[in-house]
Every structure is written in structure tokens, then in C-alpha cells.
Scaffold this motif. Structure first.
Motif, short mmCIF file in Angstrom:
data_model
loop_
_atom_site.label_atom_id
_atom_site.label_comp_id
_atom_site.label_asym_id
_atom_site.label_seq_id
_atom_site.Cartn_x
_atom_site.Cartn_y
_atom_site.Cartn_z
N ALA A 45 0.81 -1.22 0.00
CA ALA A 45 0.00 0.00 0.00
C ALA A 45 0.84 1.26 0.00
CB ALA A 45 -0.93 0.01 1.21
N THR A 46 0.31 2.26 -0.71
CA THR A 46 0.80 3.63 -0.61
C THR A 46 -0.37 4.48 -0.13
OG1 THR A 46 2.38 3.35 -2.41
CG2 THR A 46 1.75 5.61 -1.85
N ILE A 47 -0.17 5.14 1.00
CA ILE A 47 -1.22 5.98 1.60
C ILE A 47 -0.61 7.34 1.85
CG2 ILE A 47 -2.78 6.24 3.57
CD1 ILE A 47 -2.53 3.17 3.94
N SER A 48 -1.32 8.39 1.42
CA SER A 48 -0.69 9.71 1.50
C SER A 48 -1.73 10.81 1.66
CB SER A 48 0.13 9.96 0.22
OG SER A 48 0.84 11.17 0.30
N THR A 49 -1.23 11.99 2.01
CA THR A 49 -2.03 13.21 2.02
C THR A 49 -1.49 14.10 0.91
OG1 THR A 49 -2.32 13.05 4.41
CG2 THR A 49 -2.79 15.19 3.40
N VAL A 50 -2.28 14.33 -0.13
CA VAL A 50 -1.79 15.05 -1.30
C VAL A 50 -2.29 16.50 -1.34
CG1 VAL A 50 -1.52 12.95 -2.65
CG2 VAL A 50 -3.69 14.20 -2.76
N ARG A 51 -3.31 16.82 -0.56
CA ARG A 51 -3.84 18.18 -0.60
C ARG A 51 -3.13 19.06 0.44
NH1 ARG A 51 -9.91 17.33 0.67
NH2 ARG A 51 -8.87 15.98 2.18
N GLU A 52 -2.83 20.25 0.04
CA GLU A 52 -2.19 21.19 0.94
C GLU A 52 -3.10 21.49 2.13
OE1 GLU A 52 -0.23 25.70 0.88
OE2 GLU A 52 -0.93 24.76 -0.98
N GLY A 53 -2.56 21.39 3.33
CA GLY A 53 -3.33 21.66 4.53
C GLY A 53 -4.14 20.48 5.04
N GLY A 54 -4.02 19.33 4.39
CA GLY A 54 -4.78 18.17 4.81
C GLY A 54 -4.22 17.54 6.08
N ASP A 55 -5.11 17.07 6.96
CA ASP A 55 -4.70 16.44 8.21
C ASP A 55 -4.83 14.92 8.16
OD1 ASP A 55 -4.06 18.78 9.58
OD2 ASP A 55 -6.13 19.10 10.20
N VAL A 56 -5.53 14.40 7.16
CA VAL A 56 -5.76 12.96 7.08
C VAL A 56 -5.40 12.48 5.68
CG1 VAL A 56 -7.60 13.06 8.80
CG2 VAL A 56 -8.18 13.24 6.37
N ASP A 57 -5.26 11.15 5.53
CA ASP A 57 -4.94 10.61 4.21
C ASP A 57 -6.10 10.87 3.24
OD1 ASP A 57 -6.63 7.88 3.98
OD2 ASP A 57 -5.89 8.05 6.02
N ASP A 58 -5.75 11.29 2.05
CA ASP A 58 -6.76 11.51 1.01
C ASP A 58 -6.41 10.80 -0.29
OD1 ASP A 58 -4.66 13.11 0.08
OD2 ASP A 58 -5.62 14.99 0.69
N TYR A 59 -5.41 9.91 -0.22
CA TYR A 59 -4.99 9.13 -1.38
C TYR A 59 -4.54 7.76 -0.90
CZ TYR A 59 -2.12 7.34 -5.20
OH TYR A 59 -1.59 6.53 -6.19
N PHE A 60 -4.99 6.72 -1.59
CA PHE A 60 -4.43 5.40 -1.33
C PHE A 60 -4.40 4.56 -2.60
CE2 PHE A 60 -8.97 4.70 -0.18
CZ PHE A 60 -9.27 3.57 -0.94
N ASP A 61 -3.41 3.70 -2.65
CA ASP A 61 -3.23 2.72 -3.71
C ASP A 61 -2.88 1.42 -3.00
OD1 ASP A 61 -1.92 0.95 -5.55
OD2 ASP A 61 -1.56 2.62 -6.91
N ILE A 62 -3.83 0.49 -2.93
CA ILE A 62 -3.63 -0.78 -2.22
C ILE A 62 -3.62 -1.89 -3.27
CG2 ILE A 62 -4.51 -2.36 -0.47
CD1 ILE A 62 -5.87 0.05 0.86
N ARG A 63 -2.54 -2.65 -3.28
CA ARG A 63 -2.38 -3.74 -4.23
C ARG A 63 -2.41 -5.07 -3.49
NH1 ARG A 63 -0.12 -1.45 -9.40
NH2 ARG A 63 -0.65 0.75 -9.08
N LEU A 64 -3.34 -5.90 -3.91
CA LEU A 64 -3.56 -7.20 -3.27
C LEU A 64 -2.90 -8.28 -4.11
CD1 LEU A 64 -7.35 -6.65 -2.53
CD2 LEU A 64 -5.44 -6.27 -0.96
N GLY A 65 -2.03 -9.05 -3.47
CA GLY A 65 -1.28 -10.06 -4.20
C GLY A 65 -2.02 -11.38 -4.31
N TYR A 66 -2.15 -11.88 -5.53
CA TYR A 66 -2.70 -13.20 -5.83
C TYR A 66 -1.74 -13.89 -6.79
CZ TYR A 66 -7.13 -11.47 -3.87
OH TYR A 66 -8.09 -10.96 -3.05
N ASP A 67 -1.79 -15.22 -6.85
CA ASP A 67 -0.89 -15.96 -7.73
C ASP A 67 -1.10 -15.65 -9.20
OD1 ASP A 67 0.69 -17.34 -5.95
OD2 ASP A 67 -0.64 -19.08 -5.84
N ASP A 68 -2.36 -15.43 -9.58
CA ASP A 68 -2.68 -15.42 -11.00
C ASP A 68 -3.31 -14.12 -11.49
OD1 ASP A 68 -4.98 -15.68 -9.54
OD2 ASP A 68 -5.83 -17.30 -10.74
N LYS A 69 -3.28 -13.07 -10.67
CA LYS A 69 -3.90 -11.82 -11.12
C LYS A 69 -3.36 -10.64 -10.31
CE LYS A 69 -7.97 -13.37 -10.13
NZ LYS A 69 -7.63 -14.62 -9.41
N PHE A 70 -3.53 -9.46 -10.88
CA PHE A 70 -3.18 -8.21 -10.19
C PHE A 70 -4.48 -7.53 -9.78
CE2 PHE A 70 0.22 -9.05 -13.22
CZ PHE A 70 1.34 -9.00 -12.40
N VAL A 71 -4.59 -7.19 -8.51
CA VAL A 71 -5.81 -6.55 -7.98
C VAL A 71 -5.41 -5.24 -7.32
CG1 VAL A 71 -7.72 -6.76 -6.36
CG2 VAL A 71 -6.98 -8.76 -7.68
#
Length: 343
Positions: free
Chosen positions: A197-223
Motif C-alpha cells: 500500500a501507498t497511503i498519502s495526504t496530497v492536498r495542501e493543509g490536509g490532516d488525514v490521508d486523502d490518497y491510497f493505492d492498495i495492491r492485493l497479491g494473488y498468484d494469478d492476477k493483479f488486484v
């Protein structure tokens, strides 16, 4: 037919526009009491609804069978625990709990007291998600090799008047939208092997995360499940690629916006999605627009009733909820350590 008396804790967006309309038109339920500390908005919706000025007042009512918890995320655990210890079944808005440990504690108390506890994972009954399940069931896409699900918005200014934008347990976009996207992925593909996972705050002045990219690993696919509050053109919802074809879907299920217009879910053709949001299938066998199935959040409420009254298996099961809370825990750990974590 037994009628379940329901209490709502909170009457904001969730209580007013999601739960109250469905409970009011389903004869298996009676929305008896809403907890509002100072307002009377529930009575504006339906004068027959009773008012409680505290959670304790409502939980002390022996006639209340089922409690919906529709409050800020940092209160979910304590209110749910109070409800269960007072002998009430509970439905908790997502996130069910802010950690896997908290979720386990709630299920232990529910099981000990013979009560039903579940999470409001209504997005399982979105029109587009039901359509995707049908396409996969009919093998229109073949074996899935890549699945990307996005729920983006364009909100460049940090809102000052909402708890969702302030530092607290369970605040931020991962807890707000992550449970929906993760739950849908797990319904389709089951337990992941890894979480990155990548979790971030991208907006100026933000106090909480407002962006995430979560990648789930499986043998036969990208999720991949993603969300950002800084996507101006934010219509893309799904991009799914399989060995036989691709399905691209834009736009959101229409049920929420319909509810916000005060249209009740017993209207004709409920859950129909506008044609300009229908997805497109690309394949050698069958390329073209795919008519979306009607969305149906009422199925969630019927599942709750059947579980409480008839002992049937819940649609949103405890093991599935624990999986989602665990993956959210792992996503934050992955982001902090900047590494892939085993499930």
C-alpha cells in the motif's frame, strides 16, 4: 411476521439517506427511535419516529431489537460494544471497527450473547458490481488477469466542517472508502496473499490521508484498489482485463443520489442506472455496451432480518469483515514500512 424494532444512533448522511428510507418501506422493520442529542431531523423525515437524547436512553429501551450505528468512526467500537452488552443486534457503518483487534472483540461479545453483528457493506449491491459478477459468472471476460477498482473525487479544498477531514481514530480516506473497494475485491477473488500500500495526504493543509493505492497479491492476477480526492476527471470506476476481454465502467451506482432526492426505495424500477453510465465490454465474441443490472441495497436489510429472525447465514459474514479490517491494518503497516506484507 415478526417486526424488528430498530434504533439509529445518528441521523446524518448515513442514517437519513441510507438507512431510514429502506427501513421505512420494509414491513419487516419499524424505525422506532433515533438518537439525536439536540436536533429533531428524524421527526421531519417521519413524525412517528421517537427521539432519544442519548445512546444510553435508547439502549435502555427493551423493545429495541436492532441498532444501526451511523456515527463518526472513532465512536463505532464503543457504541457497538454498548449495544451488544445491552442485548441488541448491531449493524455498523463502515468501517466496522478501526482495527482487526477491535472487530474480534465485538464478534466475541456478539457470539457470547447470541446476537447478530455485521457491517454495512451496501456496495455489494451496486448496479455495476452486480453486473461485473454476472459477466464473470458467464465467463464473458475469461480468466481475470487484472482488476482495478477506483473511487475518486475532486475535492481540492480541505473541508473544515466534517469529522472525516480531522485527525481521529478511523478518519481519512482509507477508512472512508477503502472498506467498500476491498470488500468488493474479496467477494470476487477471496483472501489475498500479500498487501502492498501507498497511503498519502496530497492536498495542501490536509490532516488525514486523502490518497491510497492498495495492491492485493494473488498468484494469478493483479488486484488494485485506489482512491484520491484530487482526480478532476473522476468517472473511471472499473477496468477489468481477462483472457477473453476487457470491461470498462465509468460513473457511480445511482442509488445514493436517488435517496438524496428523497425518493424512497419502493419506487418502480428502483436502482436502475442511467444508460450513459453503462459499461463497455471489449472482446472478440461480444463487444458493446452492457446494460447494468438494477442496484438493490434492500437485499442487505433482508439478509439482516433473515439472520436475526430465521437464523440464516448473513450476507456480510464476520469472517469477511475481519478480513477487511485485517487488510486495512496491513495496508497502514505496508505504507509505514514501505514494503509488501504477507496476509
Amino acid at each position: 411476521m415478526k417486526t424488528l424494532n430498530v434504533g439509529l444512533i445518528g441521523f446524518g448522511l448515513s442514517g437519513r439517506y441510507f438507512h431510514a428510507p429502506f427501513l421505512s418501506v420494509n414491513p419487516r422493520f419499524k424505525l422506532k427511535t433515533v438518537v439525536e442529542r439536540s436536533k429533531n431531523e428524524a421527526q421531519d423525515f417521519d413524525p412517528a419516529i421517537g427521539n432519544a437524547r442519548s445512546v444510553e436512553e435508547m439502549l435502555s429501551d427493551p423493545e429495541i431489537d436492532l441498532v444501526f450505528i451511523c456515527t463518526p468512526n472513532d465512536t463505532h467500537f464503543s457504541y457497538a460494544m454498548d449495544a451488544l452488552e445491552n442485548g441488541k443486534h448491531v449493524v455498523i457503518e463502515k468501517p466496522f471497527a478501526n482495527t482487526e483487534s477491535e472487530a474480534k472483540q465485538l464478534f466475541e461479545v456478539a457470539e457470547r450473547n447470541g446476537l447478530v453483528a455485521t457491517a454495512y457493506q451496501n456496495r455489494r449491491w451496486d448496479s455495476d458490481f452486480l453486473t461485473i459478477q454476472k459477466l464473470i459468472r458467464e465467463n464473458k471476460l475469461g480468466k481475470i488477469v487484472e482488476y482495478e477498482s477506483r473511487y475518486d473525487r475532486f475535492r481540492p479544498e480541505v473541508l473544515a466542517n466534517t469529522w472525516k477531514e480531522k485527525q481521529a481514530d478511523g478518519s481519512g480516506n482509507v477508512y472512508n472508502l477503502g472498506p467498500h473497494l476491498l470488500d468488493q475485491a474479496f467477494v470476487l477473488f477471496g483472501d489475498p496473499q500479500t498487501v502492498t500500500a501507498t497511503i498519502s495526504t496530497v492536498r495542501e493543509g490536509g490532516d488525514v490521508d486523502d490518497y491510497f493505492d492498495i495492491r492485493l497479491g494473488y498468484d494469478d492476477k493483479f488486484v488494485i484498489v485506489k482512491s484520491s480526492l484530487m482526480v478532476y476527471e473522476n468517472s473511471l470506476r472499473y477496468a477489468i482485463h481477462g483472457t477473453k476481454g476487457t470491461f470498462i465502467k465509468r460513473g457511480l451506482d445511482a442509488q445514493e443520489e436517488t435517496l438524496r432526492r428523497d425518493v424512497l426505495p419502493n419506487t418502480e424500477n428502483w436502482g436502475a442506472e442511467p444508460e450513459d453510465r453503462w459499461g463497455t465490454l471489449y472482446s472478440e465474441e461480444d463487444t458493446g455496451i452492457v446494460c447494468s443490472l438494477n442496484g438493490d441495497y434492500m437485499a442487505f436489510y433482508d439478509s439482516i432480518y433473515d439472520a436475526i429472525v430465521d437464523g440464516k447465514e448473513l450476507a456480510v459474514k464476520p469472517a469477511e469483515i475481519l478480513r477487511t479490517t485485517r487488510v486495512i491494518d496491513l495496508a497502514f503497516e505496508s505504507n509505514e514500512r514501505q514494503t509488501t506484507i504477507s496476509y
